[in-house]
Design a protein around this motif. Structure first.
Motif, mmCIF file in Angstrom:
data_model
loop_
_atom_site.group_PDB
_atom_site.id
_atom_site.type_symbol
_atom_site.label_atom_id
_atom_site.label_comp_id
_atom_site.label_asym_id
_atom_site.label_seq_id
_atom_site.Cartn_x
_atom_site.Cartn_y
_atom_site.Cartn_z
ATOM 1 N N ARG A 149 0.832 -1.211 0.000
ATOM 2 C CA ARG A 149 0.000 0.000 0.000
ATOM 3 C C ARG A 149 0.866 1.260 0.000
ATOM 4 N NH1 ARG A 149 -5.332 0.665 1.085
ATOM 5 N NH2 ARG A 149 -5.974 2.830 1.421
ATOM 6 N N GLU A 150 1.958 1.219 0.752
ATOM 7 C CA GLU A 150 2.827 2.399 0.838
ATOM 8 C C GLU A 150 3.420 2.756 -0.522
ATOM 9 O OE1 GLU A 150 6.906 3.854 3.174
ATOM 10 O OE2 GLU A 150 5.857 2.013 3.784
ATOM 11 N N GLU A 151 3.892 1.750 -1.260
ATOM 12 C CA GLU A 151 4.490 2.024 -2.574
ATOM 13 C C GLU A 151 3.452 2.509 -3.577
ATOM 14 O OE1 GLU A 151 7.622 0.157 -4.637
ATOM 15 O OE2 GLU A 151 7.935 -1.323 -3.040
ATOM 16 N N ILE A 152 2.290 1.874 -3.563
ATOM 17 C CA ILE A 152 1.246 2.285 -4.505
ATOM 18 C C ILE A 152 0.730 3.681 -4.162
ATOM 19 C CG2 ILE A 152 -1.067 1.758 -5.370
ATOM 20 C CD1 ILE A 152 -0.420 -1.195 -5.074
ATOM 21 N N GLU A 153 0.582 3.980 -2.868
ATOM 22 C CA GLU A 153 0.158 5.318 -2.455
ATOM 23 C C GLU A 153 1.173 6.373 -2.908
ATOM 24 O OE1 GLU A 153 -2.363 6.643 -0.944
ATOM 25 O OE2 GLU A 153 -3.499 5.046 0.060
ATOM 26 N N LYS A 154 2.455 6.057 -2.774
ATOM 27 C CA LYS A 154 3.498 6.986 -3.216
ATOM 28 C C LYS A 154 3.416 7.216 -4.729
ATOM 29 C CE LYS A 154 8.524 7.617 -3.170
ATOM 30 N NZ LYS A 154 9.835 7.000 -2.773
ATOM 31 N N TYR A 155 3.162 6.154 -5.461
ATOM 32 C CA TYR A 155 3.034 6.244 -6.915
ATOM 33 C C TYR A 155 1.816 7.084 -7.307
ATOM 34 C CZ TYR A 155 1.939 4.550 -11.659
ATOM 35 O OH TYR A 155 1.625 4.462 -12.992
ATOM 36 N N ILE A 156 0.711 6.856 -6.624
ATOM 37 C CA ILE A 156 -0.509 7.611 -6.922
ATOM 38 C C ILE A 156 -0.338 9.083 -6.568
ATOM 39 C CG2 ILE A 156 -2.929 7.902 -6.249
ATOM 40 C CD1 ILE A 156 -3.062 4.846 -5.962
ATOM 41 N N ASP A 157 0.307 9.374 -5.443
ATOM 42 C CA ASP A 157 0.554 10.770 -5.061
ATOM 43 C C ASP A 157 1.411 11.482 -6.106
ATOM 44 O OD1 ASP A 157 -0.933 10.495 -2.763
ATOM 45 O OD2 ASP A 157 0.784 10.076 -1.470
ATOM 46 N N ASP A 158 2.390 10.754 -6.649
ATOM 47 C CA ASP A 158 3.243 11.343 -7.684
ATOM 48 C C ASP A 158 2.414 11.712 -8.916
ATOM 49 O OD1 ASP A 158 5.827 11.930 -9.074
ATOM 50 O OD2 ASP A 158 5.243 10.197 -10.262
ATOM 51 N N ILE A 159 1.508 10.823 -9.318
ATOM 52 C CA ILE A 159 0.670 11.092 -10.486
ATOM 53 C C ILE A 159 -0.256 12.278 -10.234
ATOM 54 C CG2 ILE A 159 -1.229 10.187 -11.890
ATOM 55 C CD1 ILE A 159 0.043 7.464 -11.755
ATOM 56 N N THR A 160 -0.941 12.268 -9.089
ATOM 57 C CA THR A 160 -1.923 13.320 -8.817
ATOM 58 C C THR A 160 -1.263 14.680 -8.652
ATOM 59 O OG1 THR A 160 -1.865 12.717 -6.455
ATOM 60 C CG2 THR A 160 -3.591 11.717 -7.813
ATOM 61 N N ASP A 161 -0.121 14.737 -7.960
ATOM 62 C CA ASP A 161 0.568 16.021 -7.772
ATOM 63 C C ASP A 161 1.078 16.567 -9.102
ATOM 64 O OD1 ASP A 161 0.074 15.794 -5.097
ATOM 65 O OD2 ASP A 161 2.094 15.101 -4.550
ATOM 66 N N ASN A 162 1.716 15.691 -9.888
ATOM 67 C CA ASN A 162 2.246 16.113 -11.186
ATOM 68 C C ASN A 162 1.108 16.538 -12.114
ATOM 69 O OD1 ASN A 162 4.558 14.563 -13.610
ATOM 70 N ND2 ASN A 162 3.983 16.687 -13.270
#
Length: 334
Positions: A149-162
């Motif tokens: 969950r931590e890795e996927i959350e980090k990946y999703i945050d990167d997409i949404t912020d960018n």
């Protein structure tokens, strides 16, 4: 893009962000200043400039160079125009290809009708990736925990912020300006595709079927960003080359008039005195030489940005052609 690149901020401003006419002005003033300084520091600058043969030789060479530059630009224009010409069948295939792509984008992004403006079209794709990333997050629920969950959350945050940053940049922009392509360059879709595929394959056994399906939809949206950006980049290059042609033609006329005037009418013997302690003949010749080189300075200013964009976008898809400062592991099937 600034965060991913190792270029200095000033270098990026000169190569990409700055208005091309601002760069022309800076280069022109710098050229004039360096030319005056170089001639003033030479052993006998005034003696050399007081011979008509030296002045005629310099400006005759400039005339030849300017005419050659104009001929080159006409050749570039022919290449741009040639891409737009073709028989009816070819034009119909181009139209059908564009409509098929728009239909596919509408299907994966959930659009009723895709926008016609390039900036709005790309913004719709970026915002669709943001919404789908949130859908992946919601689909995980409480069953996905720990490192997964931590890795996927980090990946999703990167997409949404960018995506949020790029979407803000695209609002209110018009095609024909570099801002549209600049914002598109800021969305690192290729790295997101690679990371998404890695997470999907690495944690496939830990993720539910629903999450994996939502991941597939997210990657489908990201895959459309590459062709869309390349399509708009092609339009931008054609647009910029046409602007370059106009700029060269506009500056070539005064450059030629100045060069011919110096060849036909300039006599160093009739120019005397000093300006701010500098010999007037020296300043006049340096100023007119600078005017004669403006078409080449315009060419340099435009080609710098075109070449920089082309170099940064050589690869379509998850390939990194620049130094990232990180070593990448090879993931083997078990």
């Amino acid at each position: 893009m600034q965060e991913r690149a190792s270029d200095a901020r000033l270098k990026r401003w000169i190569l990409l962000d700055a208005n091309r006419w601002s760069i022309v002005g800076i280069l022109t003033i710098s050229f004039f200043a360096m030319l005056v300084a170089f001639i003033a520091a030479s052993p006998a600058p005034v003696t050399i400039l007081q011979t008509e043969s030296s002045v005629n030789f310099v400006f005759s060479s400039l005339v030849t160079g300017v005419i050659t530059a104009v001929t080159l630009i006409l050749g570039i224009n022919q290449l741009v125009i040639a891409q737009e010409l073709g028989p009816l069948g070819k034009q119909r295939n181009r139209m059908q290809g564009a409509m098929d792509f728009r239909q596919n984008v509408e299907d994966v992004a959930g659009l009723t009708v895709s926008p016609t403006e390039p900036a709005t079209f790309f913004r719709a794709l970026v915002e669709a990736s943001q919404k789908q990333a949130d859908t992946v997050r919601n689909a995980m629920g409480d069953d996905t925990t720990g490192d997964v969950r931590e890795e996927i959350e980090k990946y999703i945050d990167d997409i949404t912020d960018n995506a949020s940053d790029v979407s803000d940049q695209l609002k209110g922009t018009e095609f024909g300006t570099f801002q549209v392509l600049n914002a598109a360059l800021d969305y690192d879709y290729s790295r997101k595709i690679h990371t998404g595929r890695r997470l999907q394959n690495e944690y496939r056994s830990s993720l539910s079927e629903e999450v994996l399906n939502e991941f597939d939809d997210l990657l489908d949206i990201l895959r459309f960003l590459g062709p869309a950006r390349e399509h708009f980049k092609t339009f931008y290059f054609q647009w910029e080359l046409i602007n370059l042609s106009h700029a060269i033609l506009y500056t070539a006329v005064p450059a030629l008039i100045t060069a011919f005037t110096m060849i036909l009418f300039f006599d160093p013997r009739f120019v005397s005195g000093t300006v701010l302690g500098m010999n007037t003949t020296l300043l006049v010749v340096c100023a007119t030489v600078t005017i004669g080189t403006i078409p080449f300075i315009v060419l340099l200013a435009y080609i710098l940005r075109i070449a920089t964009v082309a170099k940064r976008t050589l690869a379509v898809g998850p390939f990194t052609l620049r130094e990232s400062g990180e070593s990448e592991d090879i993931h083997w099937e078990e």
